[in-house]
Design an enzyme around this catalytic site. Structure first.
Site, short mmCIF file in Angstrom:
data_model
loop_
_atom_site.label_atom_id
_atom_site.label_comp_id
_atom_site.label_asym_id
_atom_site.label_seq_id
_atom_site.Cartn_x
_atom_site.Cartn_y
_atom_site.Cartn_z
N TYR A 1 60.40 114.58 15.46
CA TYR A 1 59.56 113.43 14.61
C TYR A 1 59.53 113.76 13.11
O TYR A 1 59.35 114.84 12.52
CB TYR A 1 58.04 113.53 15.01
CG TYR A 1 57.08 112.80 14.32
CD1 TYR A 1 57.09 111.27 14.74
CD2 TYR A 1 56.18 113.24 13.45
CE1 TYR A 1 56.49 110.47 13.69
CE2 TYR A 1 55.23 112.65 12.82
CZ TYR A 1 55.43 111.20 12.95
OH TYR A 1 54.36 110.17 12.23
N ASP B 1 64.09 119.03 7.95
CA ASP B 1 62.65 118.58 7.97
C ASP B 1 61.67 119.76 8.18
O ASP B 1 61.57 120.03 9.30
CB ASP B 1 62.55 117.44 8.71
CG ASP B 1 61.12 116.96 8.70
OD1 ASP B 1 60.16 117.65 8.16
OD2 ASP B 1 60.73 115.96 9.33
N LYS C 1 52.27 119.09 4.76
CA LYS C 1 51.40 120.28 5.53
C LYS C 1 51.03 121.59 4.80
O LYS C 1 50.13 121.36 3.89
CB LYS C 1 52.25 120.55 6.81
CG LYS C 1 52.16 119.26 7.70
CD LYS C 1 52.38 119.31 9.07
CE LYS C 1 52.26 118.09 9.81
NZ LYS C 1 53.49 117.61 10.52
#
Ligand SMILES: *Cc1c(COP(=O)(O)O)cnc(C)c1O
Length: 426
Positions: free
Chosen positions: A142, A237, A265
């Site tokens: 994702y 990523d 994050k």
């Protein structure tokens, strides 16, 4: 009626599905989502004042535990001086320098406000820098919700993907090639067929959005080799894994250098932030230096940057990652041994402060492996643990997160709860 249930009913009237991000709605496990009132260290409390040991940590950011006093203080001090300026600040230079110093592959970096923006911008940059259109992504990874990344594999090998969301025209994903994670052979075949046209490969170098799946031996090396050979950009990523699995992310653990890295994050310590960066040669294609447009009203927001700087500084304290990994290891090993005692097929994997829990005999290596696990048993485990005051991710397709405040007492309490719950599942 519980206050959680009341709030959920009320939320559903004004917010679609009652939540601002789908997984929070508990759709894949059933039951009532818990509305969180406050958090401290490894715990949060819901609207019925029930305390939970939290293993989602805001889906990664809370690596120092919730409401770390120094991070809260940094946020308070920054807020007093103004919330947003739309003009540059010295603190943005400080966090950029901290990121560049920590990640050897990163020479320049730009801040955004979320992981989605980071990956979307990195893909546009890779396309602009190479003057190519096609990208490769992997099934089960994702990368946020940009149109060209909401795509799953089509029917045949090397066919282009199908949108996974309504509202994404097939034409928008026509340039996205979707391959199986850990399929080095598939990567070579795709480059053989389309090498001249591939702008970039984007990958979660340890996948954390299909539960947790590590790269097989040689997989990341194959990506590096093929991208170098064909002049394509390799994008790691590390929105989830950056500063989560170790002090230099996955790239530090496996010694494979990407051309671009996306972060979010942990680097915001719970405030909205994202970043993408890498080789200057590529980053120089970004406006105002180059022709690839990218911007943001709140990019480099001073309050978020203050939280990020303080978080990164605390992560650099000697022994931080060793302690974090020892907590995660104790949890993962503890859960498998309790499961074995009760004859339940449960396996686990972990790295740094991140773990996977699989109701299967073996550790998965792809999305289809994860999907083959015992999802029904996971749901019963999830609700059993929730009743016992332990909050795991409400989906069998998410990783789990440990903070440095999940000490041996917290892990022991978790394992005692698991002993009770797994006994009922046997
Ligand atoms: C969470 C995540 C994103 C999206 O980040 P948001 O801040 O939710 O937009 C992108 N990539 C990975 C690997 C993620 O885990």
């Amino acid at each position: 009626m519980s206050r959680n249930a009341e709030l959920f009913e009320r939320a559903c009237r004004s917010i679609p599905g009652g939540v601002n991000s789908p997984v929070r709605a508990f759709r894949s496990v059933g039951g009532t989502p818990r509305f969180i009132e406050r958090a401290q260290g490894p715990y949060f409390w819901d609207a019925d004042d029930k305390r939970y040991i939290d293993y989602i940590g805001s889906w990664g950011p809370a690596i120092l535990g919730h409401a770390h006093p120094e991070v809260v203080k940094a946020v308070q001090e920054a807020a007093v001086h103004g919330l947003s300026f739309g003009a540059p600040t010295e603190a943005e230079i400080v966090i950029a320098e901290m990121l560049i110093e920590r990640l050897p592959s990163m020479e320049q970096v730009r801040l955004v406000s979320s992981g989605t923006e980071a990956t979307m911008s990195a893909i546009r940059l890779a396309r602009g820098a190479t003057d190519r259109n096609k990208i490769i992504k992997f099934e089960g990874c994702y990368h946020g919700h940009a149109d060209s990344l909401l795509v799953k594999a089509g029917s045949g090998l090397l066919t282009f993907g199908n949108p996974t969301s309504a509202g994404v025209p097939a034409e928008f994903v026509a340039h996205t090639i979707v391959l199986d994670y850990n399929d080095s052979e598939g990567v070579r075949a795709a480059f053989d067929a389309h090498g001249q046209d591939i702008a970039c490969v984007i990958v979660e170098p340890i996948a954390g959005n299909m539960n947790m799946v590590k790269p097989a031996a040689g997989f990341l090396e194959t990506l590096r080799e093929q991208c170098t050979r064909h002049g394509s950009v390799l994008v790691f990523d590390e929105v989830m894994t950056g500063f989560r699995v170790g002090p230099q992310g996955v790239q530090g653990l496996y010694g494979v250098e990407p051309d671009l890295t996306t972060l979010a994050k942990v680097i915001g310590g719970g405030m909205p932030i994202g970043a993408f960066g890498g080789k200057s040669e590529i980053m120089n294609h970004i406006a105002p230096v180059g022709a690839v447009y990218q911007a943001g009203t709140l990019s480099g927001n001073p309050v978020a940057v203050a939280a990020g700087i303080t978080t990164l500084r605390l992560l650099s304290e000697p022994g931080f990652y060793e302690t974090l990994a020892s907590h995660t290891r104790a949890l993962a090993h503890g859960l498998t041994s309790v499961a074995r005692k009760h004859g339940v097929a449960l396996s686990t994997d972990f790295e740094g402060g991140m773990f996977g829990l699989y109701f299967s005999e073996t550790i998965p290596t792809s999305l289809s492996d994860v999907s083959a696990g015992n999802i029904e048993m996971f749901k019963r485990f999830f609700h059993g643990m929730l009743d016992e005051g332990v909050y795991f991710a409400p989906s069998a397709f998410e990783a789990g997160f440990v903070s440095c405040t999940h000490d041996s007492d917290v892990i022991d309490a978790t394992l005692q709860a698991a002993d009770k719950v797994l006994a009922t599942l046997a």
